[in-house]
Design a protein around this motif. Sequence first.
Motif, PDB file in Angstrom:
ATOM      1  N   VAL A  11       0.766  -1.089  -0.030  1.00 40.42           N
ATOM      2  CA  VAL A  11       0.205   0.087  -0.115  1.00 40.42           C
ATOM      3  C   VAL A  11       0.901   1.200  -0.350  1.00 40.42           C
ATOM      4  CG1 VAL A  11      -1.878  -1.122   1.141  1.00 40.42           C
ATOM      5  CG2 VAL A  11      -0.395   0.037   2.465  1.00 40.42           C
ATOM      6  N   ASP A  12       0.372   2.482  -0.642  1.00 35.84           N
ATOM      7  CA  ASP A  12       1.152   3.687  -0.798  1.00 35.84           C
ATOM      8  C   ASP A  12       0.825   4.520   0.513  1.00 35.84           C
ATOM      9  OD1 ASP A  12       1.441   6.466  -1.834  1.00 35.84           O
ATOM     10  OD2 ASP A  12       2.890   5.325  -2.814  1.00 35.84           O
ATOM     11  N   VAL A  13       1.429   4.825   1.443  1.00 35.66           N
ATOM     12  CA  VAL A  13       1.249   5.810   2.514  1.00 35.66           C
ATOM     13  C   VAL A  13       1.972   7.092   2.069  1.00 35.66           C
ATOM     14  CG1 VAL A  13       1.222   6.377   4.841  1.00 35.66           C
ATOM     15  CG2 VAL A  13       0.911   4.015   3.946  1.00 35.66           C
ATOM     16  N   SER A  14       1.520   7.896   1.428  1.00 35.04           N
ATOM     17  CA  SER A  14       2.076   9.253   1.171  1.00 35.04           C
ATOM     18  C   SER A  14       3.482   9.226   0.570  1.00 35.04           C
ATOM     19  CB  SER A  14       2.271  10.154   2.513  1.00 35.04           C
ATOM     20  OG  SER A  14       0.934  10.227   3.164  1.00 35.04           O
ATOM     21  N   GLY A  15       3.499   8.327  -0.444  1.00 33.19           N
ATOM     22  CA  GLY A  15       4.589   8.072  -1.258  1.00 33.19           C
ATOM     23  C   GLY A  15       5.526   7.006  -0.511  1.00 33.19           C
ATOM     24  N   THR A  16       5.170   6.570   0.378  1.00 33.39           N
ATOM     25  CA  THR A  16       5.967   5.224   0.761  1.00 33.39           C
ATOM     26  C   THR A  16       5.450   3.947   0.748  1.00 33.39           C
ATOM     27  OG1 THR A  16       7.035   6.664   2.737  1.00 33.39           O
ATOM     28  CG2 THR A  16       7.182   4.464   3.090  1.00 33.39           C
ATOM     29  N   SER A  17       6.211   3.102   0.135  1.00 32.96           N
ATOM     30  CA  SER A  17       5.551   1.775  -0.237  1.00 32.96           C
ATOM     31  C   SER A  17       5.495   0.993   0.938  1.00 32.96           C
ATOM     32  CB  SER A  17       6.173   1.205  -1.477  1.00 32.96           C
ATOM     33  OG  SER A  17       5.530  -0.139  -1.875  1.00 32.96           O
ATOM     34  N   VAL A  18       4.626   0.349   1.578  1.00 32.62           N
ATOM     35  CA  VAL A  18       4.491  -0.417   2.813  1.00 32.62           C
ATOM     36  C   VAL A  18       4.372  -1.860   2.446  1.00 32.62           C
ATOM     37  CG1 VAL A  18       3.339  -0.788   5.115  1.00 32.62           C
ATOM     38  CG2 VAL A  18       3.760   1.666   4.259  1.00 32.62           C
ATOM     39  N   PRO A  19       5.155  -2.856   2.564  1.00 31.28           N
ATOM     40  CA  PRO A  19       4.617  -4.032   2.490  1.00 31.28           C
ATOM     41  C   PRO A  19       3.551  -4.649   3.332  1.00 31.28           C
ATOM     42  CG  PRO A  19       6.702  -4.084   3.558  1.00 31.28           C
ATOM     43  CD  PRO A  19       6.302  -2.720   3.324  1.00 31.28           C
TER      44      PRO A  19
END
Length: 264
Positions: free
Chosen positions: A95-103
């Motif tokens: 998922v994308d959290v404000s530009g950060t890709s979180v596994p």
Amino acid sequence: MAESVIQYANVDPKGVVFYGPPKMLRGTLPLVNPTDQKLKMQSLAVTTDTLRGPASLPLQTIAVGVRLMPGEQAAVRSTIQLDPQTAPGTYSFSVDVSGTSVPVTAHVTEVVDFRIEPAAVTLLAGSENSFERTFVIENAGNVPLPLGERCEAPLTDSIDLKTSMLHGLSNAGDAEVKEKVNAWLKDWGERMPGMLVVLRDPIVLSPGNKMTATATFQLPDTLQPFRCYTANLQLYNAFLTVTVYTTRNVNASSKKKRGNEDGV
């Protein structure tokens, strides 16, 4: 000046975990508001090549619906809705959290959801003891459901326990208590006519499959005339109620026929 967005609080480099049935996987996302403003976030974009959402549409977002005060950090609960037929197993996506890709790791659990219509059958039994009925069956879960060729359920008389007890005790006359109890138990036992047998073609119903199926109901030849019997069958999580009304039994029908032939 810091960017006015909610960010991922990187407390675990392995990412986050969701767990549950396809329609309701639950998990938590550690989020933080690093700014001096009150911020909110409604959803997160999803990147996946395998998972699909409701109605088999591509899974594009997951809802979060969070409001954070300046400097606030929270473990935000979130849910994921997948296609109901998503097979049990472990899936990875991001998922994308404000530009950060979180596994994200999603553990999908098994769901057994067998459905049958109609859920109740009535049989009018005269000289016949075999009946065919057609049903609509559906596997609304996410695992294959084997359906064997035979199942059985005990038939019970509509006469309740109290009535049978009084009838049995009255037949015992003025006998001792033990004999009265034995008379009641004998009467109650005679009201258990046997087993209802259901025969069908064996199949394995795949997830999402819906079809018509025919079953044969076989009654024991020990049913009494002009009575009502019931049986309850459980098929996975579904229940089928069978009610049998008897007009006459096979023996009575045969005797009447022979009597007419003899001129009686």
